[in-house]
Design a protein around this motif. Structure first.
Motif, short mmCIF file in Angstrom:
data_model
loop_
_atom_site.label_atom_id
_atom_site.label_comp_id
_atom_site.label_asym_id
_atom_site.label_seq_id
_atom_site.Cartn_x
_atom_site.Cartn_y
_atom_site.Cartn_z
N GLU A 199 58.22 120.35 6.26
CA GLU A 199 59.33 120.23 7.21
C GLU A 199 59.10 119.22 8.32
O GLU A 199 59.99 119.02 9.15
N LYS A 200 57.94 118.55 8.38
CA LYS A 200 57.67 117.62 9.48
C LYS A 200 57.09 116.29 9.01
O LYS A 200 56.61 115.50 9.81
N ALA A 236 58.57 113.58 7.81
CA ALA A 236 59.33 112.39 8.23
C ALA A 236 58.89 111.89 9.60
O ALA A 236 58.67 110.69 9.79
N MET A 237 58.76 112.78 10.56
CA MET A 237 58.41 112.36 11.91
C MET A 237 56.98 111.86 11.99
O MET A 237 56.70 110.87 12.67
N ASP A 291 65.50 113.16 11.79
CA ASP A 291 65.75 114.46 11.16
C ASP A 291 67.24 114.79 11.09
O ASP A 291 67.63 115.96 11.06
N GLU A 292 68.09 113.75 11.05
CA GLU A 292 69.53 113.99 11.07
C GLU A 292 70.22 113.19 9.96
O GLU A 292 69.65 112.25 9.41
N GLY A 338 68.52 110.57 7.14
CA GLY A 338 67.63 110.36 8.25
C GLY A 338 67.83 108.97 8.80
O GLY A 338 68.83 108.30 8.53
N ASN A 352 60.98 105.67 5.67
CA ASN A 352 61.40 107.05 5.45
C ASN A 352 62.49 107.16 4.39
O ASN A 352 62.54 108.12 3.63
N ARG A 378 63.57 112.72 4.85
CA ARG A 378 64.52 113.67 5.40
C ARG A 378 64.87 114.72 4.35
O ARG A 378 64.97 115.92 4.67
N ASP A 425 61.86 117.11 3.84
CA ASP A 425 61.71 118.06 4.94
C ASP A 425 62.79 119.14 4.92
O ASP A 425 62.57 120.28 5.36
N LYS A 426 63.96 118.81 4.40
CA LYS A 426 65.05 119.80 4.33
C LYS A 426 64.82 120.82 3.21
O LYS A 426 65.55 121.80 3.12
#
Length: 493
Positions: free
Chosen positions: A157-158, A160-161, A211-212, A216, A248, A459, A462-463
């Motif tokens: 879940e993290k 991407a960042m 994360d959007e 992403g 990403n 993204r 992580d989703k």
């Protein structure tokens, strides 16, 4: 299709450096790149070799870096053994390696060896978490073809960042039995880590859309090896470039502004059967291509990326970017001729009757399931050759399988382009497309330690667009528990 200039990033190891002057055109979309900064070549990591012959590479995940990317502006970055990105690890087939990974971040992370064929407990996926202040020490013997691999965090879940902030590096494998290709690192064997970013007005990485949205963040600023607006001087007739898409989500179609031909010599997981002449290669996140390019004395040419003219098969926004200016010396050194064969093999369709597994991709699920750390989705016998059918029911994805090497059999019934016919571990899957893969699994067995398969658009990963499989001794598949309650939250320090 829109055109934007490239603003490649100078990621500096350690303290910030002063970059060359840059015109306002360079800093605005639609402006022309001036290519004022020498391409940074990531340093080679220096291993310590013990009495047991094991090569130990020390890698530290670090926060708090300060890098001057845009002229006169400082950016907060993460890096590995430095402020941004990491060193290049280089080893040979047959080497025993130990990776000493220390987490100096303020939060938990992992480090995954993307493309490596190794035991699942050493893979660096979401089960091999490294707590702040601790060190993880996986080790294995390299036994796979010469190739360009890489490493990056892979926490659930993290991811991407962590990757976006700068945690990534190359891992090169040399195979002494391979035909001779340019191999002088940084001279005629040049890595190109391609990433996209967006900057805020004060020079910081914009992270609001990482994360959007559907994919992403899709950045308007391209980084090459962490160099802003880069140029490269070449001194040999032939240069081997190792292309890595470490973005990403963005997809590139890499070639040259003068539409020259060049040769693809390797895919993700190893060499092609023979060099393939092309004028563009399409590369999605996580994919790698090795290409060899010929340069004439004294010429200057721009490596660029072109968006697709027709976007019916791909709804990721593609744009035109200028990536790198290449300047050839007036008297380039002669290079050995490109080998007629490269040591790879042709794709052979599996025999009738092999196991076929099907995977349906939706917006963020695989087979209508989100990732569950405690659930084993597939159990595979060691050494198996299987067909995996990937049915994409929605917008564009790509698909990565840990540990394996696969061949793309077809996309919507059509064989892949010749340059994509070598061994791979990641494949682009256009929207509403069906892709068939011939997947060769390795021999490391462990019923309690899973490998991952997932979309490498971070993204999506992580989703929850990820599943788990284990490799077991043939004949024991039905004995494997499908729930790993004991593994949940299992950390390695």
């Amino acid at each position: 299709m829109k055109r934007r200039s490239v603003f490649s990033l100078a990621a500096l190891t350690g303290v910030s450096a002063v970059l060359g002057a840059c015109s306002s055109e360079q800093q605005s979309p639609g402006g022309a790149s001036a290519f004022t900064n020498r391409l940074r070549i990531p340093p080679l990591a220096k291993p310590e070799t013990g009495k047991d012959g094991v090569k130990t590479f020390a890698l530290a995940l670090e926060a708090g870096g300060r890098s001057e990317f845009l002229p006169g502006k400082s950016t907060d970055t993460w890096g590995i053994n430095g402020a941004y990105l990491g060193p290049t690890v280089r080893a040979a087939r047959g080497d025993k390696v130990r990776m000493k990974v220390t987490n100096r971040l303020p939060e938990t992370s992992t480090l995954h060896w993307h493309g490596m064929r190794l035991p699942a407990r050493m893979d660096g996926g979401p089960h091999q978490m490294i707590e702040p202040g601790t060190t993880w020490t996986p080790e294995w013997t390299i036994d796979q073809a010469g190739m360009t691999s890489w490493f990056h965090p892979h926490l659930h879940e993290k991811t991407a960042m962590h990757v976006y902030r700068g945690l990534a590096g190359l891992f090169l494998i040399d195979d002494p039995s391979d035909p001779r290709l340019p191999d002088r690192y940084g001279v005629d064997d040049v890595p190109l880590i391609i990433q996209d970013k967006t900057f805020s007005s004060d020079g910081q990485f914009s992270t609001g859309r990482v994360d959007e949205g559907t994919y992403g963040l899709l950045g308007d600023t391209i980084l090459v090896n962490g160099t802003y607006d880069p140029f490269l001087d070449v001194t040999t007739e032939l240069v081997r470039f190792r292309l890595l898409n470490a973005s990403n989500a963005r997809v590139y179609r890499v070639g040259f502004a003068d539409n020259r031909q060049f040769h693809v010599v390797g895919n993700d997981a190893g060499p092609l059967e023979k060099p393939v002449a092309v004028d563009r290669v399409k590369i999605s996140p996580g994919e790698r291509y090795e290409i060899v390019v010929r340069f004439a004395a004294g010429e200057t040419v721009v490596m660029d990326s072109k968006g697709e003219d027709e976007k019916s098969a791909n709804d990721i926004e593609e744009e035109d970017f200028r990536l790198l200016k290449i300047v050839a010396t007036a008297k380039p050194a002669a290079s050995p001729a490109l080998p007629a064969t490269l040591g790879g093999t042709a794709t052979v369709a599996p025999a009738a009757g092999v196991r076929v597994r099907t995977f349906s991709l939706s917006g963020s699920e695989i087979n209508d399931k989100d990732m569950d750390m405690n659930r084993i989705d597939e159990v595979v016998p060691a050494g198996a050759l299987e067909i995996w059918e990937i049915d994409n029911t929605t917008f564009a994805h790509n698909f990565h399988i840990h540990e394996v090497a696969f061949r793309v059999l077809d996309v919507d019934g059509v064989a892949p382009a010749a340059y994509q016919a070598g061994p791979k571990d990641t494949v682009f899957v256009p929207k509403k497309a069906k892709v068939r893969l011939a997947v060769q699994f390795g021999g490391y067995t462990d019923p309690l330690s899973p490998y991952m398969f997932h979309c490498h658009i971070l993204r999506h990963e992580d989703k929850g667009m990820m599943g788990q499989f284990v490799i077991v001794t043939p004949g024991t598949e039905e004995q494997v528990p499908r729930v790993l309650a004991a593994m949940a939250g299992h950390h390695h320090g």
